[in-house]
Scaffold this motif. Structure first.
Motif, PDB file in Angstrom:
ATOM      1  N   THR A  46       0.895  -1.282  -0.086  1.00 16.20           N
ATOM      2  CA  THR A  46      -0.084   0.073  -0.104  1.00 16.20           C
ATOM      3  C   THR A  46       1.065   1.096  -0.068  1.00 16.20           C
ATOM      4  O   THR A  46       1.801   1.450   0.682  1.00 16.20           O
ATOM      5  CB  THR A  46      -0.846  -0.023   1.254  1.00 16.20           C
ATOM      6  N   SER A  47       0.474   2.319  -0.984  1.00 14.14           N
ATOM      7  CA  SER A  47       1.149   3.476  -0.760  1.00 14.14           C
ATOM      8  C   SER A  47       0.255   4.589  -0.575  1.00 14.14           C
ATOM      9  O   SER A  47      -0.886   4.383  -0.707  1.00 14.14           O
ATOM     10  CB  SER A  47       1.755   3.788  -2.430  1.00 14.14           C
ATOM     11  N   VAL A  61       1.171  16.776  -6.577  1.00 13.78           N
ATOM     12  CA  VAL A  61       1.531  15.510  -5.575  1.00 13.78           C
ATOM     13  C   VAL A  61       2.583  16.176  -4.687  1.00 13.78           C
ATOM     14  O   VAL A  61       3.642  16.463  -5.071  1.00 13.78           O
ATOM     15  CB  VAL A  61       2.116  14.361  -6.419  1.00 13.78           C
ATOM     16  N   LEU A  62       2.342  16.153  -3.521  1.00 15.05           N
ATOM     17  CA  LEU A  62       2.875  16.944  -2.504  1.00 15.05           C
ATOM     18  C   LEU A  62       4.147  16.070  -1.646  1.00 15.05           C
ATOM     19  O   LEU A  62       5.140  16.279  -1.141  1.00 15.05           O
ATOM     20  CB  LEU A  62       2.234  17.734  -1.437  1.00 15.05           C
ATOM     21  N   GLY A  63       3.965  14.523  -1.733  1.00 12.59           N
ATOM     22  CA  GLY A  63       4.505  13.997  -1.042  1.00 12.59           C
ATOM     23  C   GLY A  63       4.145  12.528  -1.333  1.00 12.59           C
ATOM     24  O   GLY A  63       2.723  12.034  -1.387  1.00 12.59           O
ATOM     25  N   GLY A  64       4.767  11.243  -1.273  1.00 16.21           N
ATOM     26  CA  GLY A  64       4.300   9.999  -0.997  1.00 16.21           C
ATOM     27  C   GLY A  64       5.042   9.103  -0.354  1.00 16.21           C
ATOM     28  O   GLY A  64       6.175   9.090   0.047  1.00 16.21           O
ATOM     29  N   THR A  65       4.515   7.807   0.096  1.00 15.56           N
ATOM     30  CA  THR A  65       5.335   6.941   0.927  1.00 15.56           C
ATOM     31  C   THR A  65       4.542   5.557   0.710  1.00 15.56           C
ATOM     32  O   THR A  65       3.662   5.445   0.405  1.00 15.56           O
ATOM     33  CB  THR A  65       5.646   7.355   2.406  1.00 15.56           C
ATOM     34  N   ILE A  66       5.314   4.625   1.758  1.00 14.85           N
ATOM     35  CA  ILE A  66       4.375   3.259   1.766  1.00 14.85           C
ATOM     36  C   ILE A  66       4.225   2.900   3.108  1.00 14.85           C
ATOM     37  O   ILE A  66       4.585   3.781   3.869  1.00 14.85           O
ATOM     38  CB  ILE A  66       5.591   2.242   1.143  1.00 14.85           C
ATOM     39  N   ASN A  67       3.222   1.889   3.254  1.00 15.51           N
ATOM     40  CA  ASN A  67       2.718   1.736   4.565  1.00 15.51           C
ATOM     41  C   ASN A  67       3.882   1.323   5.683  1.00 15.51           C
ATOM     42  O   ASN A  67       4.089   1.841   6.900  1.00 15.51           O
ATOM     43  CB  ASN A  67       1.651   0.728   4.662  1.00 15.51           C
ATOM     44  N   ILE A 106      -4.543  10.059  -0.160  1.00 17.21           N
ATOM     45  CA  ILE A 106      -5.073   8.972  -0.934  1.00 17.21           C
ATOM     46  C   ILE A 106      -4.300   7.742  -0.614  1.00 17.21           C
ATOM     47  O   ILE A 106      -2.973   7.970  -0.612  1.00 17.21           O
ATOM     48  CB  ILE A 106      -5.250   9.253  -2.494  1.00 17.21           C
ATOM     49  N   LYS A 107      -4.693   6.561  -0.730  1.00 12.02           N
ATOM     50  CA  LYS A 107      -4.091   5.392  -0.533  1.00 12.02           C
ATOM     51  C   LYS A 107      -4.263   4.402  -1.848  1.00 12.02           C
ATOM     52  O   LYS A 107      -5.395   4.650  -2.460  1.00 12.02           O
ATOM     53  CB  LYS A 107      -4.859   4.570   0.673  1.00 12.02           C
ATOM     54  N   VAL A 108      -3.358   3.941  -2.371  1.00 10.28           N
ATOM     55  CA  VAL A 108      -3.287   3.291  -3.466  1.00 10.28           C
ATOM     56  C   VAL A 108      -2.939   1.829  -3.320  1.00 10.28           C
ATOM     57  O   VAL A 108      -1.844   1.406  -2.461  1.00 10.28           O
ATOM     58  CB  VAL A 108      -2.346   3.742  -4.510  1.00 10.28           C
ATOM     59  N   ILE A 113      -7.670   3.130  -5.889  1.00 10.16           N
ATOM     60  CA  ILE A 113      -7.372   4.328  -5.040  1.00 10.16           C
ATOM     61  C   ILE A 113      -8.438   4.469  -4.177  1.00 10.16           C
ATOM     62  O   ILE A 113      -9.613   4.540  -4.334  1.00 10.16           O
ATOM     63  CB  ILE A 113      -7.175   5.701  -6.079  1.00 10.16           C
ATOM     64  N   ILE A 114      -8.007   4.912  -3.042  1.00 10.48           N
ATOM     65  CA  ILE A 114      -8.971   5.186  -2.011  1.00 10.48           C
ATOM     66  C   ILE A 114      -8.560   6.542  -1.319  1.00 10.48           C
ATOM     67  O   ILE A 114      -7.706   6.730  -0.796  1.00 10.48           O
ATOM     68  CB  ILE A 114      -9.009   3.930  -0.968  1.00 10.48           C
ATOM     69  N   PHE A 115      -9.672   7.259  -1.308  1.00 12.10           N
ATOM     70  CA  PHE A 115      -9.565   8.725  -0.538  1.00 12.10           C
ATOM     71  C   PHE A 115      -9.662   8.573   0.893  1.00 12.10           C
ATOM     72  O   PHE A 115     -10.916   8.125   1.367  1.00 12.10           O
ATOM     73  CB  PHE A 115     -10.661   9.484  -1.123  1.00 12.10           C
TER      74      PHE A 115
END
Length: 348
Positions: A46-47, A61-67, A106-108, A113-115
């Motif tokens: 999950t991201s 897109v301000l930033g992203g990470t993984i679980n 959001i979760k991918v 995609i889940i808000f």
């Protein structure tokens, strides 16, 4: 960034079992804001992403990470996205007015995609101290070349003033054929036009005047705009109607001018003709009098000569020859000689 957006568009959207409500947050200008998004460590595939939506622009897109735990930090302008225990945090230090937007976490999961969370963040600056902007309407329409003075009164509460400096006042004109108002004059930051009321808690009144000699192309609505605390407040507008001289009156004035010019030209022609006639007649009279005078003079000379001759003949002495001596005959010859000389002198 474009690749991430393309991936987001082709993925399916959905909502998780743990739905979150949409929040609204209002923050004063310059304050720090922290937005959090829950993070589940168990889902390794999950991201999480923080994105921002601003009107009339593409999503950012301000930033992203993984679980699972990761020490990576994403920085976008002055905004920082990073992991914290059990959350994915978006930190905005010293907020700006441009930070007003909708922020989504959001979760991918694979292709879905889940808000997870949505926040409408509104940044407010210091409220202006202006209470009203009043424009005085013109009572009558004006004619071209007439001087016109437009007046704008700004009422403000000096006790609630939070912005440094004085008001900046601008004048705009919106013509009938113009899509946008055009700036025509600015008063700058002068506070000389303001006066404080002696009554307690009464608003301060500043009066700004704009004067101009009007032409036929200046018709339109004039607006007074006051800039204070990063905001612009407009007055109700002053409509300026130009009174244009009608075609009938203009033609009448032109006709009168043409008639006056024609009458003046005719008078000049008549005067010139009369002067010419008088001069010509005077020349003919002088020419006729001159021969008569010469003839009269010649006739008078002849008469005078005839009279002189007759007089001489009439008074011619009668010399009678007598028998005398030589002295007597000599005297007679002398007398005849003198008479002949005198007659010749008179005739000549």
């Amino acid at each position: 960034m474009l690749i991430v957006l393309h991936i987001l568009l082709v993925l399916k959207f959905g909502r998780g079992a743990d739905d979150h409500i949409f929040e609204t947050k209002t923050v004063a200008l310059g304050h720090n804001v922290t937005l959090t998004c829950p993070r589940n460590r168990s889902g390794r595939s999950t991201s999480l992403f923080w994105i921002r939506l601003v009107s009339q622009t593409f999503p950012e897109v301000l930033g992203g990470t993984i679980n699972y735990d990761l020490e990576a930090v994403d920085v976008m302008n002055h905004i920082t996205a990073k992991q914290e225990p059990g959350t994915f945090v978006l930190h905005i230090p010293k907020t700006q007015l441009s930070d007003t937007a909708i922020y989504y976490c959001i979760k991918v999961i694979q292709s879905k995609i889940i808000f997870v969370k949505g926040v409408f963040l509104r940044i407010t600056g210091p409220e202006p101290d202006i209470t009203a902007v009043v424009q005085v309407p013109l009572s009558d329409s004006v004619r071209p070349e007439d001087p016109v003075t437009l007046q704008c009164s700004v009422l403000s509460d000096s006790e609630k003033k939070k912005c440094p400096g004085n008001h900046s006042v601008f004048w705009f004109r919106a013509g009938s054929g113009e899509s946008h108002p055009s700036l025509i004059y600015t008063h700058g930051n002068s506070g000389d036009e303001c006066e404080k009321s002696p009554e307690a808690h009464s608003p301060q009144k500043c009066v700004y005047n704009f004067s101009k000699n009007i032409s036929s192309s200046d018709a339109g609505t004039y607006y007074c705009a006051v800039a204070s605390c990063g905001e612009i407040l407009f007055g109700n507008g002053t409509k300026l109607d130009i009174e244009v001289v009608g075609p009938s009156e203009s033609q009448k004035e032109n006709t009168i001018l043409y008639l006056v010019c024609a009458a003046l030209a005719i008078n000049l022609i008549v005067i010139a003709f009369l002067v010419y006639a008088i001069v010509k007649k005077s020349c003919h009279c002088n020419a006729a009098v001159s021969p008569q005078t010469n003839a009269a003079t010649a006739s008078g000379d002849q008469q005078s000569q005839q009279i002189n001759e007759d007089s001489l003949v009439y008074y011619r002495p009668d010399f009678t020859r007598r028998k005398a001596g030589k002295s007597g005959r000599r005297s007679a010859r002398n007398a005849e000689t003198i008479y002949t000389d005198v007659r010749a002198f008179v005739i000549d």
